[in-house]
Design a protein around this motif. Structure first.
Motif, PDB file in Angstrom:
ATOM      1  N   GLY A   4      -8.424   9.360  21.463  1.00  0.00           N
ATOM      2  CA  GLY A   4      -7.109   9.840  21.768  1.00  0.00           C
ATOM      3  C   GLY A   4      -6.358   9.535  20.244  1.00  0.00           C
ATOM      4  N   SER A   5      -5.108  10.277  20.198  1.00  0.00           N
ATOM      5  CA  SER A   5      -4.376  10.207  18.937  1.00  0.00           C
ATOM      6  C   SER A   5      -2.955  10.294  19.676  1.00  0.00           C
ATOM      7  N   ALA A   6      -2.292   9.768  18.846  1.00  0.00           N
ATOM      8  CA  ALA A   6      -0.920   9.718  19.143  1.00  0.00           C
ATOM      9  C   ALA A   6      -0.163  11.289  18.764  1.00  0.00           C
ATOM     10  N   ALA A   7      -0.399  11.856  17.806  1.00  0.00           N
ATOM     11  CA  ALA A   7       0.200  13.059  17.379  1.00  0.00           C
ATOM     12  C   ALA A   7      -0.744  13.947  16.461  1.00  0.00           C
ATOM     13  N   GLU A   8      -0.479  15.016  16.159  1.00  0.00           N
ATOM     14  CA  GLU A   8      -1.235  15.887  15.349  1.00  0.00           C
ATOM     15  C   GLU A   8      -1.183  15.449  13.903  1.00  0.00           C
ATOM     16  N   LYS A   9      -2.343  15.428  13.147  1.00  0.00           N
ATOM     17  CA  LYS A   9      -2.556  15.025  11.746  1.00  0.00           C
ATOM     18  C   LYS A   9      -2.280  16.218  10.868  1.00  0.00           C
ATOM     19  N   ASP A  10      -2.113  15.752   9.587  1.00  0.00           N
ATOM     20  CA  ASP A  10      -2.193  16.635   8.480  1.00  0.00           C
ATOM     21  C   ASP A  10      -3.690  17.287   8.014  1.00  0.00           C
ATOM     22  N   SER A  11      -4.497  16.467   8.236  1.00  0.00           N
ATOM     23  CA  SER A  11      -5.885  16.739   7.867  1.00  0.00           C
ATOM     24  C   SER A  11      -6.931  16.034   8.640  1.00  0.00           C
ATOM     25  N   GLN A  23     -13.217  24.066  21.521  1.00  0.00           N
ATOM     26  CA  GLN A  23     -11.833  23.787  22.257  1.00  0.00           C
ATOM     27  C   GLN A  23     -11.875  22.489  22.798  1.00  0.00           C
ATOM     28  N   MET A  24     -13.040  21.842  23.044  1.00  0.00           N
ATOM     29  CA  MET A  24     -12.762  20.457  23.482  1.00  0.00           C
ATOM     30  C   MET A  24     -12.258  19.742  22.369  1.00  0.00           C
ATOM     31  N   ALA A  25     -12.916  19.842  21.057  1.00  0.00           N
ATOM     32  CA  ALA A  25     -12.540  19.292  20.070  1.00  0.00           C
ATOM     33  C   ALA A  25     -11.231  19.377  19.750  1.00  0.00           C
ATOM     34  N   VAL A  26     -10.528  20.435  19.832  1.00  0.00           N
ATOM     35  CA  VAL A  26      -8.940  20.696  19.441  1.00  0.00           C
ATOM     36  C   VAL A  26      -8.259  19.846  20.536  1.00  0.00           C
ATOM     37  N   GLU A  27      -8.860  19.844  21.579  1.00  0.00           N
ATOM     38  CA  GLU A  27      -7.965  18.900  22.724  1.00  0.00           C
ATOM     39  C   GLU A  27      -7.817  17.416  22.173  1.00  0.00           C
ATOM     40  N   LEU A  52      -8.478  16.243  18.888  1.00  0.00           N
ATOM     41  CA  LEU A  52      -7.801  16.288  17.646  1.00  0.00           C
ATOM     42  C   LEU A  52      -6.327  16.438  17.722  1.00  0.00           C
ATOM     43  N   LYS A  53      -5.880  17.486  18.374  1.00  0.00           N
ATOM     44  CA  LYS A  53      -4.597  17.841  18.266  1.00  0.00           C
ATOM     45  C   LYS A  53      -3.790  17.500  19.342  1.00  0.00           C
ATOM     46  N   ASN A  54      -4.299  17.252  20.506  1.00  0.00           N
ATOM     47  CA  ASN A  54      -3.671  16.862  21.847  1.00  0.00           C
ATOM     48  C   ASN A  54      -3.706  15.557  22.216  1.00  0.00           C
ATOM     49  N   GLY A  55      -4.471  14.742  21.578  1.00  0.00           N
ATOM     50  CA  GLY A  55      -4.683  13.271  21.905  1.00  0.00           C
ATOM     51  C   GLY A  55      -5.463  13.090  23.156  1.00  0.00           C
ATOM     52  N   LYS A  56      -6.235  14.135  23.471  1.00  0.00           N
ATOM     53  CA  LYS A  56      -7.179  13.547  24.604  1.00  0.00           C
ATOM     54  C   LYS A  56      -8.189  12.908  24.552  1.00  0.00           C
ATOM     55  N   LYS A  57      -8.518  12.063  25.390  1.00  0.00           N
ATOM     56  CA  LYS A  57      -9.630  11.232  25.547  1.00  0.00           C
ATOM     57  C   LYS A  57     -11.056  11.494  25.607  1.00  0.00           C
ATOM     58  N   VAL A  58     -11.847  11.645  24.875  1.00  0.00           N
ATOM     59  CA  VAL A  58     -12.961  12.332  25.009  1.00  0.00           C
ATOM     60  C   VAL A  58     -13.962  12.178  26.235  1.00  0.00           C
ATOM     61  N   GLY A  59     -13.848  10.805  26.660  1.00  0.00           N
ATOM     62  CA  GLY A  59     -14.605  10.167  27.623  1.00  0.00           C
ATOM     63  C   GLY A  59     -14.060  10.734  28.820  1.00  0.00           C
ATOM     64  N   ASP A  60     -12.703  11.169  28.911  1.00  0.00           N
ATOM     65  CA  ASP A  60     -12.192  11.937  30.108  1.00  0.00           C
ATOM     66  C   ASP A  60     -12.477  13.457  30.383  1.00  0.00           C
ATOM     67  N   MET A  61     -13.086  13.971  29.448  1.00  0.00           N
ATOM     68  CA  MET A  61     -13.360  15.388  29.535  1.00  0.00           C
ATOM     69  C   MET A  61     -14.497  15.601  30.171  1.00  0.00           C
ATOM     70  N   LYS A  62     -14.600  16.510  31.188  1.00  0.00           N
ATOM     71  CA  LYS A  62     -15.641  16.861  32.016  1.00  0.00           C
ATOM     72  C   LYS A  62     -16.798  17.826  31.113  1.00  0.00           C
TER      73      LYS A  62
END
Length: 344
Positions: free
Chosen positions: A35-42, A288-292, A294-304
């Motif tokens: 998870g992440s709160a917001a998009e990062k610069d790098s 595309q999963m990685a983008v979710e 890194l940029k959208n704060g999706k928790k990886v463990g919640d992704m099918k």
């Protein structure tokens, strides 16, 4: 009057300070659960790959392309730590330990042995896997729909693809009774796929004959040992074997043995047929999963965990001629995308 002006300036300074702190808090460094709160610069990503061969390389290229399309670009705002174990398990474990000792926004593990090593060592970064045959059997996760923890990814095997390919083989190789397979029994993904193929062939009364290897240097000799004992050869997504696929193609061509593979890249090199997909697309899907994450704060463990869906029969007509196969119109009619999947 001076006291009032001084008070107003002090209040203004406090408000600016509060706003400034709020803006800084929006740039989160991410967390182990993805998870992440917001998009990062790098971003900083580690990639670990068990060995170099076309399917795994295409997976990595597709992954990076998806990131690039989302504005995450290497040498601009992406620092990429690429590691290749060169097919050596000791190297594989050392790489995983090295990655565990650093902080990454995400780790990509390509192939089953790599993913196993990464999962055992990396606890604080989100992990995505690719080119993994059976993530449950490999003990990476215990639930495909919601893996939990800090891991998810994409399996590169749909059992339906193996069944369809074995059906095609049974129906189109004349008088086939035995199919040979060059197999590294130490690769769990390869063993699982071999079991799928064996069961599918049994329905046609065809026996699967195994020629075992432990490393790439043994592949050609194993293929040669099948000559005279089998009517066709098949290989799985076996990293040890695929790395030396050109030697199997040579044996198949010299002995008029129809050669079937589980990946498109081997067909492009000279195997006759597969039911499959493009590994570039597979990698792009994981990207595309990685983008979710890194940029959208999706928790990886919640992704099918996903599997390939765009399956098609892929034929190499030049390989067919080399291996003594007459490609009929009925065979070609089974290819959905004839423009891209009938290779001249």
């Amino acid at each position: 009057m001076k006291k009032k002006i001084g008070l107003l300036l002090a209040v203004s300074a406090m408000l600016i300070s509060v706003v400034g702190c709020g803006n800084n808090n929006n740039k989160s460094s991410g967390s182990g659960d993805g998870g992440s709160a917001a998009e990062k610069d790098s971003y900083k990503i580690a990639v670990s790959q068990i060995v170099e061969h076309p399917s795994l390389d295409a997976t990595r290229e597709g992954f990076l392309a998806a990131l690039k399309d989302a504005g995450i670009i290497e040498k601009e705002n992406l620092t990429l730590d690429y590691n290749n174990a060169q097919g050596d398990q000791n190297n594989n474990n050392t790489i995983a330990q090295k990655i565990a000792g650093e902080k990454y926004d995400l780790v990509l593990a390509i192939a089953t042995p790599t993913a196993q090593a990464i999962v055992q060592n990396v606890k604080d970064s989100p992990i995505l896997f690719a080119a993994v045959t059976d993530p449950i059997d490999a003990k990476l996760i215990d639930n495909l729909d919601k893996p939990g923890g800090n891991i998810s990814g994409a399996s590169d095997t749909n059992p339906e693809a193996i069944s369809k390919l074995m059906d095609f083989l049974a129906e189109n190789v004349k008088d086939v009774k035995n199919v040979g397979i060059v197999l590294n029994q130490g690769e769990p993904n390869a063993v699982i796929m071999a079991d799928y193929a064996e069961k599918a062939l049994e329905k046609h009364g065809i026996k699967l004959v195994k020629a075992s290897v432990t490393n790439t240097s043994e592949v050609k000799q194993a293929a040669e040992s099948l000559v005279g004992r089998v009517d066709a050869i098949y290989i799985t997504l076996d990293n040890t074997v695929v790395e030396a696929v050109s030697t199997i193609i040579q044996v198949a061509n010299e002995n008029d043995l129809p050669f079937f593979s589980s990946d498109r890249d081997s067909v492009e090199k000279g195997a006759f047929a597969t039911v499959g997909f493009k590994y570039y697309d597979h990698g792009y899907q994981v990207g595309q999963m990685a983008v979710e994450v890194l940029k959208n704060g999706k928790k990886v463990g919640d992704m099918k965990v996903t599997v390939p869906e765009k399956l098609d029969l892929i034929l190499n007509l030049k390989a067919a001629a080399e291996q003594g196969i007459e490609v009929t119109d009925a065979m070609k009619d089974q290819v959905n995308d004839k423009e891209n999947n009938i290779l001249e």
